[in-house]
Design a protein around this motif. Structure first.
Motif, PDB file in Angstrom:
ATOM      1  N   ALA A  41       0.767  -1.314  -0.141  1.00  0.00           N
ATOM      2  CA  ALA A  41      -0.141  -0.094  -0.099  1.00  0.00           C
ATOM      3  C   ALA A  41       0.841   1.112  -0.094  1.00  0.00           C
ATOM      4  CB  ALA A  41      -0.792   0.119   1.224  1.00  0.00           C
ATOM      5  N   LEU A  42       0.609   2.313  -0.781  1.00  0.00           N
ATOM      6  CA  LEU A  42       1.252   3.515  -0.597  1.00  0.00           C
ATOM      7  C   LEU A  42       2.617   3.528  -1.332  1.00  0.00           C
ATOM      8  CD1 LEU A  42      -0.156   4.795   2.735  1.00  0.00           C
ATOM      9  CD2 LEU A  42      -0.849   5.361   0.476  1.00  0.00           C
ATOM     10  N   GLY A  43       2.800   2.345  -2.087  1.00  0.00           N
ATOM     11  CA  GLY A  43       4.085   2.470  -2.716  1.00  0.00           C
ATOM     12  C   GLY A  43       5.213   1.303  -1.876  1.00  0.00           C
ATOM     13  N   GLY A  44       4.559   0.639  -0.823  1.00  0.00           N
ATOM     14  CA  GLY A  44       5.586  -0.076  -0.158  1.00  0.00           C
ATOM     15  C   GLY A  44       4.907  -1.115   0.602  1.00  0.00           C
ATOM     16  N   PRO A  45       5.515  -2.027   1.577  1.00  0.00           N
ATOM     17  CA  PRO A  45       4.979  -2.966   2.382  1.00  0.00           C
ATOM     18  C   PRO A  45       3.972  -2.502   3.134  1.00  0.00           C
ATOM     19  CG  PRO A  45       7.271  -2.810   2.583  1.00  0.00           C
ATOM     20  CD  PRO A  45       7.116  -1.978   1.666  1.00  0.00           C
ATOM     21  N   ALA A  46       2.873  -3.161   3.684  1.00  0.00           N
ATOM     22  CA  ALA A  46       2.064  -2.550   4.594  1.00  0.00           C
ATOM     23  C   ALA A  46       1.560  -3.923   5.392  1.00  0.00           C
ATOM     24  CB  ALA A  46       0.970  -1.931   4.220  1.00  0.00           C
ATOM     25  N   SER A  47       1.031  -3.649   6.572  1.00  0.00           N
ATOM     26  CA  SER A  47       0.440  -4.496   7.367  1.00  0.00           C
ATOM     27  C   SER A  47      -0.636  -3.846   8.363  1.00  0.00           C
ATOM     28  CB  SER A  47       1.502  -5.408   8.176  1.00  0.00           C
ATOM     29  OG  SER A  47       2.215  -4.431   9.012  1.00  0.00           O
ATOM     30  N   ILE A  48      -1.474  -4.877   8.734  1.00  0.00           N
ATOM     31  CA  ILE A  48      -2.570  -4.366   9.600  1.00  0.00           C
ATOM     32  C   ILE A  48      -3.036  -5.776  10.546  1.00  0.00           C
ATOM     33  CG2 ILE A  48      -5.047  -3.783   9.786  1.00  0.00           C
ATOM     34  CD1 ILE A  48      -4.876  -2.471   7.251  1.00  0.00           C
ATOM     35  N   ALA A  49      -2.903  -5.383  11.809  1.00  0.00           N
ATOM     36  CA  ALA A  49      -3.405  -6.619  12.736  1.00  0.00           C
ATOM     37  C   ALA A  49      -4.661  -6.168  13.612  1.00  0.00           C
ATOM     38  CB  ALA A  49      -2.060  -6.650  13.282  1.00  0.00           C
ATOM     39  N   ILE A  50      -5.416  -6.638  13.566  1.00  0.00           N
ATOM     40  CA  ILE A  50      -6.705  -6.307  14.437  1.00  0.00           C
ATOM     41  C   ILE A  50      -7.111  -7.510  15.346  1.00  0.00           C
ATOM     42  CG2 ILE A  50      -7.306  -4.516  12.844  1.00  0.00           C
ATOM     43  CD1 ILE A  50      -9.562  -6.436  11.803  1.00  0.00           C
ATOM     44  N   ARG A 190      -6.721   7.540   9.329  1.00  0.00           N
ATOM     45  CA  ARG A 190      -8.060   7.302   8.885  1.00  0.00           C
ATOM     46  C   ARG A 190      -8.202   5.617   8.976  1.00  0.00           C
ATOM     47  NH1 ARG A 190     -10.919   9.966   5.560  1.00  0.00           N
ATOM     48  NH2 ARG A 190     -10.212  11.797   6.640  1.00  0.00           N
ATOM     49  N   ILE A 191      -7.159   4.861   8.564  1.00  0.00           N
ATOM     50  CA  ILE A 191      -7.535   3.396   8.797  1.00  0.00           C
ATOM     51  C   ILE A 191      -7.636   2.946  10.150  1.00  0.00           C
ATOM     52  CG2 ILE A 191      -6.240   1.112   8.671  1.00  0.00           C
ATOM     53  CD1 ILE A 191      -7.202   2.975   5.991  1.00  0.00           C
ATOM     54  N   ALA A 192      -7.043   3.542  11.244  1.00  0.00           N
ATOM     55  CA  ALA A 192      -7.270   3.323  12.688  1.00  0.00           C
ATOM     56  C   ALA A 192      -8.593   3.689  13.015  1.00  0.00           C
ATOM     57  CB  ALA A 192      -6.208   4.038  13.255  1.00  0.00           C
ATOM     58  N   GLU A 193      -8.902   4.821  12.590  1.00  0.00           N
ATOM     59  CA  GLU A 193     -10.565   5.298  12.779  1.00  0.00           C
ATOM     60  C   GLU A 193     -11.637   4.161  12.281  1.00  0.00           C
ATOM     61  OE1 GLU A 193     -10.762   9.112  11.052  1.00  0.00           O
ATOM     62  OE2 GLU A 193      -9.099   9.765  12.444  1.00  0.00           O
ATOM     63  N   ILE A 194     -11.349   3.831  11.160  1.00  0.00           N
ATOM     64  CA  ILE A 194     -12.250   2.637  10.484  1.00  0.00           C
ATOM     65  C   ILE A 194     -12.223   1.562  11.475  1.00  0.00           C
ATOM     66  CG2 ILE A 194     -12.641   1.185   8.534  1.00  0.00           C
ATOM     67  CD1 ILE A 194     -11.610   3.388   6.730  1.00  0.00           C
ATOM     68  N   LEU A 195     -11.282   1.147  11.889  1.00  0.00           N
ATOM     69  CA  LEU A 195     -11.094  -0.242  12.384  1.00  0.00           C
ATOM     70  C   LEU A 195     -11.731  -0.013  13.861  1.00  0.00           C
ATOM     71  CD1 LEU A 195      -7.639  -1.475  11.744  1.00  0.00           C
ATOM     72  CD2 LEU A 195      -9.648  -2.275  10.763  1.00  0.00           C
ATOM     73  N   GLN A 196     -11.403   1.289  14.566  1.00  0.00           N
ATOM     74  CA  GLN A 196     -11.783   1.444  15.855  1.00  0.00           C
ATOM     75  C   GLN A 196     -13.457   1.608  15.964  1.00  0.00           C
ATOM     76  OE1 GLN A 196     -10.382   5.144  17.853  1.00  0.00           O
ATOM     77  NE2 GLN A 196     -10.374   3.822  19.867  1.00  0.00           N
ATOM     78  N   SER A 197     -14.091   2.172  14.890  1.00  0.00           N
ATOM     79  CA  SER A 197     -15.400   2.350  14.686  1.00  0.00           C
ATOM     80  C   SER A 197     -16.007   1.123  14.416  1.00  0.00           C
ATOM     81  CB  SER A 197     -15.809   3.362  13.649  1.00  0.00           C
ATOM     82  OG  SER A 197     -15.355   3.061  12.368  1.00  0.00           O
ATOM     83  N   GLY A 198     -15.170   0.319  13.841  1.00  0.00           N
ATOM     84  CA  GLY A 198     -15.857  -1.150  13.527  1.00  0.00           C
ATOM     85  C   GLY A 198     -15.645  -2.054  14.887  1.00  0.00           C
ATOM     86  N   GLY A 199     -15.340  -1.586  15.940  1.00  0.00           N
ATOM     87  CA  GLY A 199     -15.464  -2.400  17.037  1.00  0.00           C
ATOM     88  C   GLY A 199     -14.295  -3.192  17.348  1.00  0.00           C
ATOM     89  N   LEU A 204      -3.059  -2.637  15.324  1.00  0.00           N
ATOM     90  CA  LEU A 204      -1.754  -2.170  15.057  1.00  0.00           C
ATOM     91  C   LEU A 204      -1.717  -2.101  13.490  1.00  0.00           C
ATOM     92  CD1 LEU A 204       1.226  -1.379  16.205  1.00  0.00           C
ATOM     93  CD2 LEU A 204       1.952  -3.762  15.346  1.00  0.00           C
ATOM     94  N   ALA A 205      -1.559  -0.794  12.947  1.00  0.00           N
ATOM     95  CA  ALA A 205      -1.575  -0.245  11.419  1.00  0.00           C
ATOM     96  C   ALA A 205      -0.207  -0.081  10.968  1.00  0.00           C
ATOM     97  CB  ALA A 205      -2.598   0.643  10.885  1.00  0.00           C
ATOM     98  N   ASP A 206       0.346  -0.570  10.163  1.00  0.00           N
ATOM     99  CA  ASP A 206       1.697  -0.223   9.581  1.00  0.00           C
ATOM    100  C   ASP A 206       1.474   0.184   8.137  1.00  0.00           C
ATOM    101  OD1 ASP A 206       4.278   0.136   8.824  1.00  0.00           O
ATOM    102  OD2 ASP A 206       5.074  -2.095   9.316  1.00  0.00           O
ATOM    103  N   LEU A 207       1.649   1.303   7.845  1.00  0.00           N
ATOM    104  CA  LEU A 207       1.477   1.754   6.381  1.00  0.00           C
ATOM    105  C   LEU A 207       2.818   2.488   6.013  1.00  0.00           C
ATOM    106  CD1 LEU A 207      -2.420   2.669   6.062  1.00  0.00           C
ATOM    107  CD2 LEU A 207      -1.194   0.474   5.701  1.00  0.00           C
ATOM    108  N   GLY A 208       3.681   2.426   6.611  1.00  0.00           N
ATOM    109  CA  GLY A 208       5.051   3.106   6.653  1.00  0.00           C
ATOM    110  C   GLY A 208       5.309   4.015   8.021  1.00  0.00           C
ATOM    111  N   GLU A 209       4.079   4.607   8.374  1.00  0.00           N
ATOM    112  CA  GLU A 209       3.854   5.063   9.911  1.00  0.00           C
ATOM    113  C   GLU A 209       3.155   4.003  10.162  1.00  0.00           C
ATOM    114  OE1 GLU A 209       5.899   7.280   9.287  1.00  0.00           O
ATOM    115  OE2 GLU A 209       5.486   8.117   7.716  1.00  0.00           O
ATOM    116  N   ILE A 210       3.287   4.144  11.872  1.00  0.00           N
ATOM    117  CA  ILE A 210       2.585   3.156  12.641  1.00  0.00           C
ATOM    118  C   ILE A 210       1.622   3.767  13.645  1.00  0.00           C
ATOM    119  CG2 ILE A 210       2.868   1.437  14.410  1.00  0.00           C
ATOM    120  CD1 ILE A 210       5.578   0.463  13.083  1.00  0.00           C
ATOM    121  N   ARG A 211       0.372   3.273  13.596  1.00  0.00           N
ATOM    122  CA  ARG A 211      -0.506   3.618  14.538  1.00  0.00           C
ATOM    123  C   ARG A 211      -1.052   2.302  15.458  1.00  0.00           C
ATOM    124  NH1 ARG A 211      -4.699   7.610  15.012  1.00  0.00           N
ATOM    125  NH2 ARG A 211      -5.679   7.474  16.934  1.00  0.00           N
ATOM    126  N   ALA A 212      -1.218   2.535  16.833  1.00  0.00           N
ATOM    127  CA  ALA A 212      -1.482   1.577  17.674  1.00  0.00           C
ATOM    128  C   ALA A 212      -2.814   2.082  18.554  1.00  0.00           C
ATOM    129  CB  ALA A 212      -0.393   1.001  18.262  1.00  0.00           C
TER     130      ALA A 212
END
Length: 337
Positions: A41-50, A190-199, A204-212
């Motif tokens: 995603a966004l031109g590089g490796p990405a990962s999401i753990a929920i 924005r991805i973190a908000e979607i996941l949080q609003s989804g319950g 842990l979202a890593d799209l090059g920057e990390i938000r937990a």
């Protein structure tokens, strides 16, 4: 810069996670409720753990995240000719801009003001100058001439970015912007908000920057490995984070020429590449803030970091100098809610 937002592949995730995606945890620590996605995603490796009790809902949420990444990239990308950003740079104005662009550009101006202009998205003409110079087979190794740099600097300055809800424009012909120093963080949030609003209460979202947010399903903090900015295949330090974000800027993210002297971290005041640090990592309450501050602090004296972190909502900055010594500065968040 270079490939879209490629400069930030300096964070990797320790304890079962790498920059290429989330690797399986040891069987004894694995949770059947921890769902993982890894890809590009966004031109590089990405990962999401929920962490979510229902696999079908988890898969649907990840699909929503990927769709949102694509939508936002169609607005912010420098490398999609039809993106809102490319149209703005081409025409010098954009009528009826997407609301996300207006919001992000307003954030950009705020960070520019907080950092005394060190963060400035209008440096794109400088990037273009260096890219054009070093694309020539006979390019002088010392870079563009000072006269050329000075001419381009006349087009740099965030005060020339005119933002209204229904129109974005430049004050001078030839101005252009890049969002590569902040858009990745914005999209991660924005991805973190979607996941949080989804319950999801553990993400842990890593799209090059990390938000937990939340904790790892086993109750511990999420563990983030900071790569050595001088040797990005080596982890220099591990951080434990909860409800925070981490971003890193380093000179080795994208370089012009082979000397290493010229790179994408361009100083809007001088037109030259930053040389104070090998890399700067920032821990903040959200990825947009961490992204913008890690960019700005590469250009600023370390003594300014405490003020900037406190004003912007950053909790910690780690400065690695060219010989590999790391110093830590912390912000005072007592006045932030």
């Amino acid at each position: 810069m270079g490939r879209i937002l490629s400069r930030r592949r300096f964070l990797n995730l320790a304890a079962g996670v790498t920059t290429m995606g989330l690797m399986p945890l040891p069987a004894s620590a694995a949770s059947p409720l921890l769902h993982r996605w890894s890809g590009a995603a966004l031109g590089g490796p990405a990962s999401i753990a929920i962490h979510h009790p229902d696999p079908g809902t988890a898969a649907h949420l990840i699909e929503r995240c990927l769709a949102e990444i694509g939508r936002l990239e169609s607005i912010f990308s420098l490398y999609r000719p039809g993106s809102a950003l490319c149209r703005l740079n081409r025409d010098g104005h954009l009528d009826g801009p997407p609301s996300d662009l207006v919001v992000l550009l307003s954030d950009c101006v705020r960070f520019s003001q907080l950092t005394g202009g060190a963060f400035d998205v209008t440096v794109q003409p400088l990037w273009r100058l260096y890219a054009d110079h070093f694309s020539r087979t006979d390019a002088p190794a010392e870079g563009p001439g000072r006269d050329a740099v000075e001419r381009v600097l006349d087009l740099v300055g965030y005060d020339g970015l005119l933002i209204e809800a229904d129109r974005v424009a430049f004050a001078k012909k030839g101005m252009a912007i890049t969002l590569n120093g902040i858009a990745q963080g914005f999209i991660t949030d924005r991805i973190a908000e979607i996941l949080q609003s989804g319950g999801c209460d553990s993400v842990l979202a890593d799209l090059g920057e990390i938000r937990a947010f939340g904790t790892h399903p086993n109750g511990r903090a999420w563990q983030i490995g900071l790569a050595d900015p001088r040797a990005t295949d080596q982890i220099a330090r591990t951080l434990d984070i909860r409800n925070q974000a981490v971003a890193t800027s380093a000179a080795t993210g994208f370089q012009f020429g082979s000397s290493g002297r010229f790179h994408h971290l361009l100083d809007p005041a001088t037109g030259t590449s930053a040389g104070r640090y090998a890399g700067v990592s920032v821990v903040a309450r959200d990825a947009t803030t961490a992204d913008a501050l890690s960019t700005a602090l590469t250009l600023m004296p370390m003594t300014e970091a405490d003020r900037v972190l406190s004003a912007a909502g950053g909790s910690m900055a780690l400065f690695t100098d060219p010989v590999g010594t790391t110093q830590i500065r912390k912000g005072d968040l007592s006045g932030n809610t």
